[in-house]
Scaffold this active site. Structure first.
Site, PDB file in Angstrom:
ATOM      1  CB  CYS A   2      -0.614  -0.193   1.326  1.00 38.56           C
ATOM      2  SG  CYS A   2      -1.909  -1.726   1.072  1.00 38.56           S
ATOM      3  NE  ARG A  28       4.851   1.874  -1.207  1.00 37.57           N
ATOM      4  CZ  ARG A  28       5.821   1.057  -1.729  1.00 37.57           C
ATOM      5  NH1 ARG A  28       6.888   1.666  -2.143  1.00 37.57           N
ATOM      6  NH2 ARG A  28       5.931   0.362  -0.859  1.00 37.57           N
ATOM      7  CD1 TRP A  87      -2.745  -4.498  -5.201  1.00 42.78           C
ATOM      8  CD2 TRP A  87      -2.442  -5.629  -3.432  1.00 42.78           C
ATOM      9  NE1 TRP A  87      -2.576  -5.535  -5.418  1.00 42.78           N
ATOM     10  CE2 TRP A  87      -2.414  -6.188  -4.094  1.00 42.78           C
ATOM     11  CE3 TRP A  87      -2.312  -6.606  -2.024  1.00 42.78           C
ATOM     12  CZ2 TRP A  87      -2.145  -8.314  -4.534  1.00 42.78           C
ATOM     13  CZ3 TRP A  87      -1.418  -7.824  -2.033  1.00 42.78           C
ATOM     14  CH2 TRP A  87      -2.212  -8.191  -3.217  1.00 42.78           C
ATOM     15  CG  ASN A 113       2.183  -1.532   3.096  1.00 40.15           C
ATOM     16  OD1 ASN A 113       2.017  -2.436   3.145  1.00 40.15           O
ATOM     17  ND2 ASN A 113       3.295  -0.914   2.520  1.00 40.15           N
ATOM     18  N   GLY A 114       1.316  -4.127   5.498  1.00 41.16           N
ATOM     19  CA  GLY A 114       0.863  -4.549   6.439  1.00 41.16           C
ATOM     20  C   GLY A 114       0.303  -6.235   6.757  1.00 41.16           C
ATOM     21  CD  GLU A 480      10.862  -9.316 -17.837  1.00 34.53           C
ATOM     22  OE1 GLU A 480      10.115 -10.059 -17.456  1.00 34.53           O
ATOM     23  OE2 GLU A 480      10.342  -8.360 -18.387  1.00 34.53           O
ATOM     24  CE  LYS A 484       7.019  -6.117 -18.187  1.00 35.15           C
ATOM     25  NZ  LYS A 484       8.614  -7.159 -17.058  1.00 35.15           N
ATOM     26  CD  GLU A 487       4.100  -7.478 -15.187  1.00 30.29           C
ATOM     27  OE1 GLU A 487       3.460  -7.196 -14.110  1.00 30.29           O
ATOM     28  OE2 GLU A 487       4.941  -6.993 -15.977  1.00 30.29           O
ATOM     29  CG  HIS A 503       9.476 -32.377 -24.444  1.00 24.69           C
ATOM     30  ND1 HIS A 503      10.410 -33.664 -25.056  1.00 24.69           N
ATOM     31  CD2 HIS A 503      10.048 -31.864 -24.878  1.00 24.69           C
ATOM     32  CE1 HIS A 503      11.453 -33.842 -25.724  1.00 24.69           C
ATOM     33  NE2 HIS A 503      11.466 -32.545 -25.995  1.00 24.69           N
ATOM     34  CE  LYS A 597       7.412  -1.248  -9.579  1.00 25.04           C
ATOM     35  NZ  LYS A 597       7.669  -1.444 -11.597  1.00 25.04           N
TER      36      LYS A 597
HETATM   37  C1  F6R Z   1       6.884  -7.890 -13.522  1.00 32.54           C
HETATM   38  C2  F6R Z   1       7.253  -7.246 -12.156  1.00 32.54           C
HETATM   39  C3  F6R Z   1       7.293  -8.030 -11.162  1.00 32.54           C
HETATM   40  C4  F6R Z   1       8.230  -7.860 -10.816  1.00 32.54           C
HETATM   41  C5  F6R Z   1       8.526  -9.122  -8.878  1.00 32.54           C
HETATM   42  C6  F6R Z   1       9.994  -8.455  -8.223  1.00 32.54           C
HETATM   43  O1  F6R Z   1       6.610  -6.872 -14.265  1.00 32.54           O
HETATM   44  O2  F6R Z   1       7.733  -6.445 -11.566  1.00 32.54           O
HETATM   45  O3  F6R Z   1       7.572  -9.338 -10.826  1.00 32.54           O
HETATM   46  O4  F6R Z   1       9.040  -7.931 -11.289  1.00 32.54           O
HETATM   47  O5  F6R Z   1       7.788  -8.142  -8.441  1.00 32.54           O
HETATM   48  O6  F6R Z   1       9.935  -6.766  -7.701  1.00 32.54           O
HETATM   49  P1  F6R Z   1      11.099  -6.184  -7.359  1.00 32.54           P
HETATM   50  O7  F6R Z   1      11.715  -5.736  -8.338  1.00 32.54           O
HETATM   51  O8  F6R Z   1      10.723  -5.099  -6.803  1.00 32.54           O
HETATM   52  O9  F6R Z   1      11.838  -7.155  -6.013  1.00 32.54           O
END
Ligand code: F6R
Length: 602
Positions: A2, A28, A87, A113-114, A480, A484, A487, A503, A597
């Protein structure tokens, strides 16, 4: 997960300051938001006993904070306010569950937060004492605990005792309408205090604060801060006074704002050439130092979560190919179950943008007990990972605010690439390659190229399933790329090693199935083109990414050959593709549903 923002000081528009701080922190958490303001201009450090006049006024709303405005009530003169973007963990996304939460007397306001792991027991105890609860959250026990403590103690001691009763990893900010102080405490999620001559802010991260000051105090776990006229820092649980150490941060306001861009994701994609160039030009010494630490250790493990885990996987290929060295990698959340063999000679290299990801912090806490060494490759100065590591390498990517990681991901790849060359004393070669990657990033981000990507995005936005394949070091890129796309566009996308198709997954391919094929000019080329041909002959539509066009490609996204460093550049067109797919589908690429995030809860 949050966003917290609080203000206390001389200005009289505290609620507005908090609202604009929250807007900078919205990435966040963005399912609801709220601001509580003490509507009375009390002089600092003077208690007012006229309780009826100084209760909190609160605005709470469901949804993103976006262009939200405060109600007339909240716009009234005030020099103390706290706010939160949520969140949801406990309790649905409804107005009553949004923070701040109040006690029965409406004089204590808490943002949190938590997760309060023992909230059910605490709630039972408080209910038996006659407290009334309004929300379904775990947070609401906190103001009631403080209310209970205030019967016998002062404000700060009441907060301290309440915080000491909470189980779990938590960060709270508390305001009391009869006091001219705010109190913040944490043992998990991040909290940063900013100070100017006559005011303080508390935020979940520096992005919310740099507009006002570059002087920040990172609150460590098990610390509590009291902010009023001055700052008082205490340890928890005992409340011993310690000296606050403020740091100067170098991030600039422009780094944390949109500027000419519509979305942070786009801005951050475009910043990538600058990020890579910075690493090529300024990181030699730091990277060589990490290389020396690896050479001394017995067993090196790369760990990270999500995109950072894919960067770790790329690192294992770089190390194998360039340094001829075996390194292990693990998704951070799985490392918990794989770490029994760690000892004092083990080295863990943890990659993280935020430095707050619980899946990283948790296994590292245990690894530290075993005296393993930790190197952090992290973007956020002062973050938990930064603080807990033995050696720290800052990525220097600037604030990353879009939920989908782009520039921090590429920065991690660039550092690992240079590190693998540092292992064989050839870092200068890596730096030259990275400068080429920066140039190629600029070419890919040129307007003409972007138009081509938009055309492909129009097709892919209609798809239900997409596949991405690569071999060797392009396999993590395929993972990756899938991350992208899924998400931000919500199109199911599966990343696969090309060799795995036969497979099992080939059974999924039918007429029109789109497949993105990473085909750099390396030892994987012939085999990956064979895989593309197998998909095409079952009706698949092939989007090839690489330096060479091929008859099997229906679309071709050119990424020039930069040797092994091609791997770094080849994700960029797909980041842009994912962004445009979200735009075509009228989705907000910066704030994908259900995600936040910084993942600070398990
Ligand atoms: C995907 C993404 C997440 C972060 C993951 C780790 O686009 O952003 O998969 O890579 O949550 O976050 P950090 O790098 O902050 O530990």
């Amino acid at each position: 997960m949050c966003g917290i923002f609080a203000y206390i000081g001389k200005k009289d528009d505290a609620a507005e300051i908090v609202l604009s701080g929250l807007k900078l922190l919205e990435y966040r958490g963005y399912d609801s938001w709220g601001v509580a303001s003490k509507i009375q201009n009390l002089k600092l450090n003077v208690l007012d006993n006229n309780k009826s006049k100084i209760k909190f006024q609160i605005d709470k709303h469901i949804g993103k904070i976006g262009d939200a405005k405060l109600s007339a009530e909240l716009k009234r003169s005030s020099n103390l306010a706290i706010g939160h973007t949520r969140w949801a963990t406990h309790g649905g996304v409804v107005e009553k569950n949004a923070h701040p939460h109040l006690d029965c007397t409406r004089t204590i306001a808490v943002v949190h937060n938590g997760i309060v792991e023992n909230y059910i027991d605490l709630k039972k105890m408080l209910l038996s004492k006659g407290h009334q609860f309004i929300s379904e959250t775990d947070t609401e026990v906190i103001p009631h605990l403080i209310e209970e403590n205030l019967k016998t103690k002062g404000f700060a001691s009441s907060v301290r005792d309440a915080f000491n009763q909470l189980k779990g990893m938590n960060a709270i900010v508390v305001a009391y309408s009869l006091s001219s102080e705010i109190v913040a405490a944490k043992n998990g999620s991040p909290l940063v205090v900013g100070k100017t001559k006559d005011e303080f802010m508390v935020a979940s991260d520096t992005a919310g604060i740099i507009k006002y000051t570059n002087q920040v105090l990172f609150i460590k776990d098990n610390e509590m801060v009291i902010l009023g006229k001055d700052v008082t820092l205490l340890t928890l649980p005992d409340g011993k006074k310690i000296k606050p150490q403020f740091n100067k941060i170098t991030w600039k306001v422009e780094d944390a704002t949109l500027g000419k861009y519509k979305h942070y994701m786009l801005k951050e994609i475009y910043e990538q050439s600058k990020v890579i160039r910075n690493i090529a030009q300024n990181y030699t010494q730091q990277i060589e130092s990490v290389g020396k630490i690896i050479k001394k250790s017995k067993g090196t493990f790369f760990i990270g979560a999500g995109s950072a885990a894919y960067a770790c996987l790329s690192g294992t290929y770089f190390f194998s190919k360039i340094a001829h060295l075996h390194v292990n990698m693990s998704s951070a959340s799985e490392f918990n179950y794989l770490e029994d063999f760690l000892n004092s000679r083990s080295l863990i290299i943890a990659l993280s943008q935020s430095g707050e990801t619980i899946d990283i912090v948790e296994p590292l806490t245990r690894a530290k007990i075993k005296k393993s060494k930790i190197v952090a490759i992290v973007n956020v100065l002062g973050s938990t990972l930064y603080r807990m590591s033995d050696y720290k390498l800052l990525l220097g990517a600037g604030p990353e605010k879009a939920v989908a990681s782009t520039k921090a991901y590429i920065a991690k790849l660039a550092v690992l690439y240079a590190l693998s060359y540092a292992m064989v004393d050839e870092i200068e070669k890596a730096n030259q390659d990275l400068l080429e990657v920066a140039k190629e990033a600029e070419r890919i981000l040129d307007a003409k190229y972007a138009k081509q990507i938009q055309r492909i995005a129009q097709q892919l936005a209609k798809a239900v399933h997409i596949y991405t394949i690569g071999r060797g070091a392009s396999y993590p890129t395929a993972l990756e790329a899938a991350m992208k796309i899924k998400e931000v566009s919500y199109v199911h996308t599966e990343g696969l090693a090309g060799g795995e198709l036969k497979h099992g997954p080939l059974a999924l391919i039918s007429k029109g199935s789109p497949c993105i094929v990473f085909a750099p000019d390396d030892e994987t080329y012939d085999a990956i083109i064979s895989n593309a041909t197998e998909i095409k002959s079952r009706g698949g539509v092939i989007i090839g990414v690489g330096p060479l066009n091929n008859d099997v490609f229906d679309y071709w996204l050119e990424v020039k050959n930069i040797g092994e460093a091609s791997i770094i550049a080849q994700i960029i067109p797909i980041q842009l593709l994912a962004y445009h797919m979200a735009i075509i589908k009228k989705l907000d690429p910066d704030k994908p549903r259900n995600l936040a995030k910084s993942v600070t809860v398990k």
